[in-house]
Design a protein around this motif. Sequence first.
Motif, PDB file in Angstrom:
ATOM      1  N   HIS A  88       0.873  -1.192   0.000  1.00 59.08           N
ATOM      2  CA  HIS A  88       0.000   0.000   0.000  1.00 59.08           C
ATOM      3  C   HIS A  88       0.902   1.232   0.000  1.00 59.08           C
ATOM      4  N   ILE A  89       1.518   1.466  -1.137  1.00 63.28           N
ATOM      5  CA  ILE A  89       2.444   2.596  -1.245  1.00 63.28           C
ATOM      6  C   ILE A  89       1.719   3.837  -1.783  1.00 63.28           C
ATOM      7  N   ARG A  90       2.262   4.999  -1.472  1.00 63.05           N
ATOM      8  CA  ARG A  90       1.722   6.262  -1.985  1.00 63.05           C
ATOM      9  C   ARG A  90       2.904   7.075  -2.506  1.00 63.05           C
ATOM     10  N   VAL A  91       3.172   6.943  -3.798  1.00 64.21           N
ATOM     11  CA  VAL A  91       4.303   7.647  -4.396  1.00 64.21           C
ATOM     12  C   VAL A  91       4.001   9.149  -4.401  1.00 64.21           C
ATOM     13  N   GLY A  92       4.891   9.915  -3.794  1.00 67.43           N
ATOM     14  CA  GLY A  92       4.669  11.360  -3.680  1.00 67.43           C
ATOM     15  C   GLY A  92       3.981  11.764  -2.387  1.00 67.43           C
ATOM     16  N   GLY A 119      -6.831  11.155 -10.146  1.00 67.01           N
ATOM     17  CA  GLY A 119      -6.534   9.725 -10.222  1.00 67.01           C
ATOM     18  C   GLY A 119      -5.532   9.409 -11.312  1.00 67.01           C
ATOM     19  N   ILE A 120      -5.644  10.115 -12.442  1.00 66.24           N
ATOM     20  CA  ILE A 120      -4.700   9.891 -13.544  1.00 66.24           C
ATOM     21  C   ILE A 120      -3.288  10.309 -13.120  1.00 66.24           C
ATOM     22  N   ALA A 121      -3.173  11.478 -12.478  1.00 67.52           N
ATOM     23  CA  ALA A 121      -1.862  11.962 -12.026  1.00 67.52           C
ATOM     24  C   ALA A 121      -1.235  10.976 -11.041  1.00 67.52           C
ATOM     25  N   TYR A 122      -2.037  10.513 -10.107  1.00 68.89           N
ATOM     26  CA  TYR A 122      -1.569   9.550  -9.097  1.00 68.89           C
ATOM     27  C   TYR A 122      -1.177   8.239  -9.778  1.00 68.89           C
ATOM     28  N   GLY A 123      -1.964   7.816 -10.758  1.00 70.47           N
ATOM     29  CA  GLY A 123      -1.651   6.592 -11.499  1.00 70.47           C
ATOM     30  C   GLY A 123      -0.305   6.688 -12.197  1.00 70.47           C
ATOM     31  N   MET A 124      -0.033   7.823 -12.802  1.00 65.78           N
ATOM     32  CA  MET A 124       1.256   8.018 -13.486  1.00 65.78           C
ATOM     33  C   MET A 124       2.430   7.935 -12.504  1.00 65.78           C
ATOM     34  N   ARG A 125       2.203   8.297 -11.257  1.00 64.82           N
ATOM     35  CA  ARG A 125       3.255   8.154 -10.238  1.00 64.82           C
ATOM     36  C   ARG A 125       3.352   6.727  -9.719  1.00 64.82           C
ATOM     37  N   SER A 126       2.208   6.059  -9.613  1.00 59.78           N
ATOM     38  CA  SER A 126       2.163   4.753  -8.933  1.00 59.78           C
ATOM     39  C   SER A 126       2.712   3.606  -9.766  1.00 59.78           C
ATOM     40  N   ILE A 127       2.576   3.688 -11.093  1.00 60.35           N
ATOM     41  CA  ILE A 127       2.918   2.534 -11.945  1.00 60.35           C
ATOM     42  C   ILE A 127       4.348   2.065 -11.683  1.00 60.35           C
ATOM     43  N   TRP A 404       2.247   6.217 -20.146  1.00 63.38           N
ATOM     44  CA  TRP A 404       3.400   5.967 -19.260  1.00 63.38           C
ATOM     45  C   TRP A 404       4.459   5.150 -19.993  1.00 63.38           C
ATOM     46  N   VAL A 405       4.035   4.084 -20.679  1.00 66.67           N
ATOM     47  CA  VAL A 405       4.978   3.204 -21.382  1.00 66.67           C
ATOM     48  C   VAL A 405       5.664   3.950 -22.528  1.00 66.67           C
ATOM     49  N   GLU A 406       4.871   4.679 -23.308  1.00 63.05           N
ATOM     50  CA  GLU A 406       5.388   5.334 -24.518  1.00 63.05           C
ATOM     51  C   GLU A 406       5.907   6.751 -24.241  1.00 63.05           C
ATOM     52  N   LYS A 407       5.778   7.201 -22.970  1.00 62.15           N
ATOM     53  CA  LYS A 407       6.150   8.581 -22.606  1.00 62.15           C
ATOM     54  C   LYS A 407       5.443   9.584 -23.529  1.00 62.15           C
ATOM     55  N   SER A 408       4.173   9.327 -23.787  1.00 65.67           N
ATOM     56  CA  SER A 408       3.423  10.066 -24.805  1.00 65.67           C
ATOM     57  C   SER A 408       2.534  11.152 -24.198  1.00 65.67           C
ATOM     58  N   TYR A 409       2.861  12.401 -24.494  1.00 69.45           N
ATOM     59  CA  TYR A 409       2.011  13.529 -24.105  1.00 69.45           C
ATOM     60  C   TYR A 409       0.632  13.399 -24.756  1.00 69.45           C
ATOM     61  N   GLN A 410       0.626  13.031 -26.039  1.00 64.82           N
ATOM     62  CA  GLN A 410      -0.634  12.942 -26.794  1.00 64.82           C
ATOM     63  C   GLN A 410      -1.601  11.959 -26.138  1.00 64.82           C
ATOM     64  N   LYS A 411      -1.083  10.787 -25.783  1.00 64.13           N
ATOM     65  CA  LYS A 411      -1.955   9.755 -25.185  1.00 64.13           C
ATOM     66  C   LYS A 411      -2.476  10.202 -23.824  1.00 64.13           C
TER      67      LYS A 411
END
Length: 447
Positions: A88-92, A119-127, A404-411
């Motif tokens: 149960h980690i919380r990155v950031g 949630g999206i911002a947190y997801g990008m940190r958590s992966i 996250w995988v593709e480091k894609s701003y567009q996605k």
Amino acid sequence: MSKELKPQSIVIAGGGSTFTPEIILMLLDNAETLPIRTLKLYDNDPERQKIVADAVEIILSERAPHIEYLATTDPKEAFTDIDFVMAHIRVGKYAMREQDEKIPLKYGVIGQETCGPGGIAYGMRSIGGVLELVDYMERYSPDAWMLNYSNPAAIVAEATRKLRPNSKILNICDMPIGLESRMAKVLGLESRKEMDVRYYGLNHFGWWTDIHDKNGNDLMPKLKEYISKHGFSLEGLGKDPKENDPSWMDTYRKAKDVYQLDPYTLPNTYLKYYFFPDEAAEHSDPNFTRANEVMAGREKRVFGECMRITEMKTAKDTKLEVGAHASYIVDLARAIAYNSHERMLLIVPNNGSIVNFDPTAMVEIPCIVGSNGPEPLTQGEIPRFQKGLMEQQVAVEKLVVEAWVEKSYQKLWQAFATSKIIPNAKVAKDILDNMIEANKDFWPELH
């Protein structure tokens, strides 16, 4: 009973969490059915973990001195010779949760821990953080299982499905459990375990379709009648404790309005953020969000009590509470360790469980759990209303992981723009650009 059961070795990843003490107390309360030989805490923040770890050491010395105990920041020490990782980690930490909540509010959009832009911002940190734990586990204890309840569970589950498809990781959430405990109180039952439920959806995005007691009696009519008037608030029974956070009380009450959209099912409370996002934003204080509530309340209370235990060198009169919801994690560990075939809600690849839905979607449905992991139960076809909503939301989750995988701003912009909570593509871009700046220490660099 414990003599017949093989004692387990457990590492709690996120040892400095305010939830760690209640999980440990809950594990001790369940020691007869899940005996423990080794308990370890692991965190990458030694100062924060020490506050909790010193108190836990005293608790264990008084209540279970036979358990071997270690608190460490060394992955090899933490993940060697273990049966379960409870993550149960919380990155950031809460500082970044505060940003997740406050940045969207500047644009009139609700900021929430697991839903919408927050949630999206947190997801990008958590992966990355969760994948790192999976890799440590596989390197040092390849036969272990990870029971992951790090948020946002939906995005993390999609990331592990896509990037670690063969890993022994189960993604779980105690939110439906908390709501089922409330249902049990409405029905006058001792425990939610007296109910058999059918439920489908995505994490924090689902519906109960059927609830019976163990004698086969249909409990839905009584629940529907109550929830149509009171939501999941227990104020109608005079049972909701006064100290409940105001934001949660609003969420429980709002379920009555969400219920009206489909009175054939009972909704997860988080659906309020998708159906009434403007209202949720209007009711938020942009200077004091849920993260501030937690830091001023729960964090201060738990850490203060941990420091008091350490100073007094005893936990005999502790105010720390057993995590009732967290008992779900014990049930899951026991089902895997001792092949008990318990029926549980888990987040698993759909693979046809919901017949008319994306087979690669990570859905939250009942499963039978044994030593080989979960066997999902088929839910059949779902109505167009839920299917349409779930397809939009699963697209958001998949786009975030692809970004996250593709480091894609567009996605990632597409993910923000697809979210039902964000009103249009321009607002999506404005929030995203602000969040990129706030998350520069945590997100991959996007291009």
